[in-house]
Design a protein around this motif. Structure first.
Motif, PDB file in Angstrom:
ATOM      1  N   ASP A 603       0.828  -1.211   0.000  1.00  0.00           N
ATOM      2  CA  ASP A 603       0.000   0.000   0.000  1.00  0.00           C
ATOM      3  C   ASP A 603       0.863   1.260   0.000  1.00  0.00           C
ATOM      4  O   ASP A 603       0.475   2.285  -0.567  1.00  0.00           O
ATOM      5  N   PHE A 606       1.796   2.311  -3.572  1.00  0.00           N
ATOM      6  CA  PHE A 606       0.709   2.911  -4.345  1.00  0.00           C
ATOM      7  C   PHE A 606       0.321   4.295  -3.832  1.00  0.00           C
ATOM      8  O   PHE A 606      -0.383   5.024  -4.525  1.00  0.00           O
ATOM      9  N   ARG A 607       0.742   4.664  -2.646  1.00  0.00           N
ATOM     10  CA  ARG A 607       0.253   5.907  -2.060  1.00  0.00           C
ATOM     11  C   ARG A 607       0.753   7.128  -2.842  1.00  0.00           C
ATOM     12  O   ARG A 607       1.920   7.499  -2.773  1.00  0.00           O
ATOM     13  N   ARG A 610       1.907   6.734  -9.438  1.00  0.00           N
ATOM     14  CA  ARG A 610       1.463   5.914 -10.560  1.00  0.00           C
ATOM     15  C   ARG A 610       2.293   4.636 -10.577  1.00  0.00           C
ATOM     16  O   ARG A 610       3.515   4.683 -10.532  1.00  0.00           O
ATOM     17  N   GLY A 632      -6.109  -7.823  -4.316  1.00  0.00           N
ATOM     18  CA  GLY A 632      -5.751  -6.423  -4.087  1.00  0.00           C
ATOM     19  C   GLY A 632      -5.316  -5.730  -5.362  1.00  0.00           C
ATOM     20  O   GLY A 632      -5.670  -4.576  -5.609  1.00  0.00           O
ATOM     21  N   LEU A 633      -4.545  -6.418  -6.195  1.00  0.00           N
ATOM     22  CA  LEU A 633      -4.111  -5.825  -7.465  1.00  0.00           C
ATOM     23  C   LEU A 633      -5.300  -5.632  -8.406  1.00  0.00           C
ATOM     24  O   LEU A 633      -5.364  -4.640  -9.140  1.00  0.00           O
ATOM     25  N   ARG A 635      -8.366  -4.985  -7.505  1.00  0.00           N
ATOM     26  CA  ARG A 635      -9.120  -3.818  -7.046  1.00  0.00           C
ATOM     27  C   ARG A 635      -8.473  -2.521  -7.522  1.00  0.00           C
ATOM     28  O   ARG A 635      -9.153  -1.544  -7.805  1.00  0.00           O
ATOM     29  N   ARG A 636      -7.148  -2.538  -7.599  1.00  0.00           N
ATOM     30  CA  ARG A 636      -6.444  -1.334  -8.068  1.00  0.00           C
ATOM     31  C   ARG A 636      -6.356  -1.269  -9.590  1.00  0.00           C
ATOM     32  O   ARG A 636      -5.763  -0.345 -10.129  1.00  0.00           O
ATOM     33  N   ARG A 637      -6.884  -2.280 -10.247  1.00  0.00           N
ATOM     34  CA  ARG A 637      -6.819  -2.367 -11.710  1.00  0.00           C
ATOM     35  C   ARG A 637      -5.373  -2.299 -12.195  1.00  0.00           C
ATOM     36  O   ARG A 637      -5.029  -1.593 -13.153  1.00  0.00           O
ATOM     37  N   THR A 638      -4.523  -3.037 -11.488  1.00  0.00           N
ATOM     38  CA  THR A 638      -3.103  -3.099 -11.820  1.00  0.00           C
ATOM     39  C   THR A 638      -2.800  -4.428 -12.498  1.00  0.00           C
ATOM     40  O   THR A 638      -3.245  -5.490 -12.046  1.00  0.00           O
TER      41      THR A 638
END
Length: 802
Positions: A603, A606-607, A610, A632-633, A635-638
């Motif tokens: 986290d 990502f804070r 980009r 988790g990735l 959800r972040r669309r990573t």
């Protein structure tokens, strides 16, 4: 509490009432005596408390009989009150210590036995932070009261306060007043805690009954606020419930750290400040309606009572309610001295009711802050009012007085001073009231109409966003936190330094000299020190971040960019390292394997940055952690990529090539942890000036497999698995490394790095650098080769290589 404190400062009484005011101040010694008595006796036996109670009671009787009244009647009465209160508190402590030290629970503690018990939860479960370790553990501390114990002879009923250490997400949804059945092993509680035991709970709870209607109502309001805040940006979404009702379950860890360093942590706990905001709004409405002063105070108390239900009537909220009532008394009477008397009575009552508060730093901070606002702020405001508008003088005096009053407690707690707290509170203050008031309205409206609540929550989110910005910038200022000796030594030094500072500030010429000295120190810290330390080093190529017991590496990818290889266990430390290196964009993240000490701080990456793709091991090891990571990735669309041997990326000065693990299957290790470690992604990095091998946590089997497949040489070797003893003797030699980086936590429980590993490296002539000794480690290009520059820890300065 600032609104109350300010309101209570206004009125000054004539000589006729000064005797009454002085009489009110006679309560202060009794409150202090009670506090000290409890503080000392909590760590003593019941017999010691009983003896003190008898001696103090006899002393009070002797003074009452032997000392005549006359002109000394005032001080005679004060002495009787002090001795009487000390006797009462000593008796209460003796009784409570005896109660928790005897009975069925004490017998279980003596045998370290296990039992099935029924308990009532007495406060919110508090999640424990995880700083390292292999797997993510959801552990919490749950205050409770045991009401029955199952034994072979039957069920025993009792009332015994305990603390339960639990694990699992099932506990997070439980509310105070709920009754649960659990099985756990009993252990002794700490001295002075007035707890019958510490219970290590096995398995999930079996819920026996629902919460009370008050707790259920509070839970409904809190849930509504969380849902309405879901339309806000993530940081605001996590902070607003904390500002309003003390719900920090979704608060970003970096925001929490910034608040702590900026002296704003009190904003995320329900305290007198929250209650003051609600009461202040009620008083403003009452003033508009033309109600008298006493009626305004009653309305303020009613508003605080209503807010206490919404915020959940936990012990801390009830203490805050009492402190808020103290200020309401000052408001209703118009005299701050009455506020001091009410504060003294409140301290007396709370210490008698719950003696363990005498050792609570939170209680001490609350009392000191309230006392500072009532006693110091009026004088400081009046002095400042001659140089600026009265409202501005009041805005400065209140946080300054509160901070000055709590400084001795902060020195005892953490051994530091936080001068940035005064300007931070001054800047954040105007946004606290709107956020709290609007957030409270949102909590009330959400169960009725979520759409309207989401509309109202947006301006509250803007206020929360401003506070976040203040905290972030304040925490990053030079000298935001000044190291200071902790404990009694630091308190003595502060007691000597404070009067000197007052004398210096009383005269104009000395104030100017002090200002010049402070300005020089700030300039030296802000300008000269960074220039001398040169951190971050120019043209750095690789950095091993000091994130405790874990791995977090940055590979240079151009100005303001870096590839992150592992993220350590703590997002706060991960973000701090990236910030210190000026990294604003992360084109690639390589997570070598899904152990918590390598992915727990993701986290923090990502804070505010980009992030491009994330590379993970191709093998589905540690199924639960891998699934959590992938979710988790998503959800972040990573984008999530699987590492393949031979895959190469080029970013700025760095070329990264994946060497392992093999696609077909990782080498088999001993246990589950070794299997996951051997599946680590191994990366070889090439620069113009040299090379590095980043080896994750690979153990003996994976090291041998790399040797079999052909291992490229490297100038810098990131030692696998924090320097554990599990290494192939030929592996280190085959790399040809001249310097080794070990990412390891200070005084860790694993014995890392192992003496055998250090001996092996020393025998090969490899220069070893450790984050636990030298902090962050930077690899830079120097004279056609590579050099390692340690950032250095305080008192442990590393030397560069070569």
């Amino acid at each position: 509490m600032s609104r109350f404190g300010a309101s209570a400062m206004v009125r000054d009484d004539g000589p006729a009432e000064r005797g009454l005011r002085a009489h009110a101040l006679h309560l202060v010694p009794s409150a202090l005596a009670s506090w000290v008595t409890a503080l000392v006796l909590l760590g003593c036996s019941p017999s010691a408390g009983a003896a003190v109670a008898v001696v103090a009671a006899v002393g009070a009787l002797l003074v009452a009989v032997a000392v005549p009244g006359g002109g000394m009647a005032g001080w005679r009465n004060v002495l009787i009150a002090v001795l009487g209160c000390a006797a009462a508190v000593a008796a209460a402590v003796a009784f409570r210590v005896h109660a928790v030290g005897t009975g069925p629970v004490a017998e279980l503690v003596d045998r370290r036995a296990s039992a099935v018990v029924e308990a009532v939860i007495t406060d919110d479960p508090r999640e424990l932070p995880q700083r390292g370790g292999t797997f993510r553990r959801e552990s919490s501390v749950v205050p409770a009261r045991i009401e029955s114990i199952a034994t072979p002879a039957g069920r025993i009923t009792l009332r015994a306060p305990v603390v339960m250490f639990v694990s699992g997400g099932e506990w997070r949804s439980l509310l105070p007043s709920q009754r649960v059945a659990v099985q756990g092993r009993f252990g002794p509680a700490g001295s002075g805690e007035l707890l019958a035991a510490v219970v290590l709970v096995r398995g999930p709870p079996r819920v026996m009954s629902g919460p009370s209607w008050v707790q259920r109502t509070a839970g409904m309001f809190r849930l509504g606020l969380r849902e309405a805040a879901g339309v806000l940006p993530p940081l605001q979404r996590g902070l607003l419930p904390g500002l309003v009702v003390g719900d920090v379950s979704h608060l970003d860890r970096q925001v929490r750290a910034d608040f702590k360093e900026a002296g704003l942590s009190h904003l995320t706990a329900v305290s007198g400040a929250n209650l003051a905001v609600m009461a202040g709004a009620a008083v403003a409405l009452a003033r508009t309606a033309g109600l008298p002063l006493a009626a305004r105070a009653l309305l303020a108390v009613a508003a605080m009572l209503a807010f206490s239900v919404v915020a959940r009537p936990s012990p801390s909220v009830l203490r805050a309610l009492l402190m808020g009532t103290v200020a309401a008394v000052a408001l209703g009477t118009g005299r701050s001295r009455d506020g001091v008397a009410a504060l003294s009575v409140t301290v007396l009552g709370l210490i008698l009711f719950d003696p363990v508060l005498a050792r609570s730093y939170g209680f001490a901070l609350s009392v000191c802050a309230t006392g500072g606002i009532l006693v110091l702020a009026p004088r400081w405001r009046d002095r400042l009012a001659g140089r600026m508008p009265r409202w501005a003088a009041e805005a400065i005096a209140v946080p300054a007085a509160a901070q000055a009053a709590v400084t001795p407690v902060l020195v005892l707690m953490s051994g530091q001073l936080a001068p940035v707290a005064i300007p931070a509170n001054l800047l954040a203050g105007p946004a606290v009231a709107p956020a709290t008031l609007l957030g409270s309205v949102v909590a009330l409206v959400a169960p009725l109409h979520m759409g309207l609540a989401q509309s109202l929550v947006r301006p509250a989110g803007l206020a929360a966003g401003w506070i976040i910005e203040v905290a972030e910038h304040a925490a990053g200022l030079p000298l935001a936190v000044i190291p200071w000796p902790g404990g009694v030594t630091g308190l003595i030094i502060l007691a000597v330094a404070a009067p000197i500072a007052v004398l210096v500030l009383r005269r104009r010429w000395s104030r100017r000299a002090a200002l010049a000295v402070v300005t020089g120190v700030v300039v030296a810290v802000a300008v000269v020190t960074p220039a001398a330390a040169r951190w971050p080093p120019r043209d750095w190529l690789l950095v091993a971040c000091d994130v405790g017991q874990g791995d977090a590496l940055l590979v240079a990818a151009g100005p303001g960019r870096a590839v992150v290889v592992d993220a350590g266990p703590d997002p706060v430390l991960m973000d701090r390292c990236l910030r210190s290196m000026g990294v604003r964009e992360v084109p690639l993240v390589v997570l070598t394997h899904p152990h918590f000490d390598h992915v727990g701080g993701l986290d923090g990456v990502f804070r505010g940055r980009r992030v491009g793709a994330v590379v993970v091991t191709p093998h589905r090891v540690a199924e639960r952690e891998s699934t959590r990571l992938s979710a988790g990735l998503a959800r972040r669309r990573t984008v999530e990529w699987l590492a393949r041997p031979g895959a190469t990326w080029r970013f700025g000065p760095s070329e990264l090539t994946v060497l392992g693990p093999p696609t077909e299957a990782p080498p088999v290790g001993g246990g589950e942890g070794a299997v996951v470690n051997n599946a680590s992604v191994v990366v070889h990095v090439r620069w113009t000036a040299g090379t590095a091998l980043l080896s994750g946590d690979i153990e003996t089997e994976a090291q041998a497999e790399l040797l079999r497949r052909g291992l490229p040489r490297a100038d810098i070797l990131k030692i696998p698995h924090h320097g554990s003893a599990g290494h192939d003797p030929a592996f280190f030699a085959a790399t040809g490394a001249r310097a080794a980086l070990i990412s390891v936590g200070t005084d860790n429980d694993y014995g890392h790095p192992a003496p055998s590993t250090l001996a092996r490296l020393n025998g090969l002539g490899v220069r070893v650098y450790r984050t636990d000794l030298s902090g962050d480690l930077a690899v830079v290009a120097r004279q056609g080769g590579l050099a390692v520059i340690p950032r250095g820890r305080p008192g442990r300065m590393g030397s560069p290589w070569p």
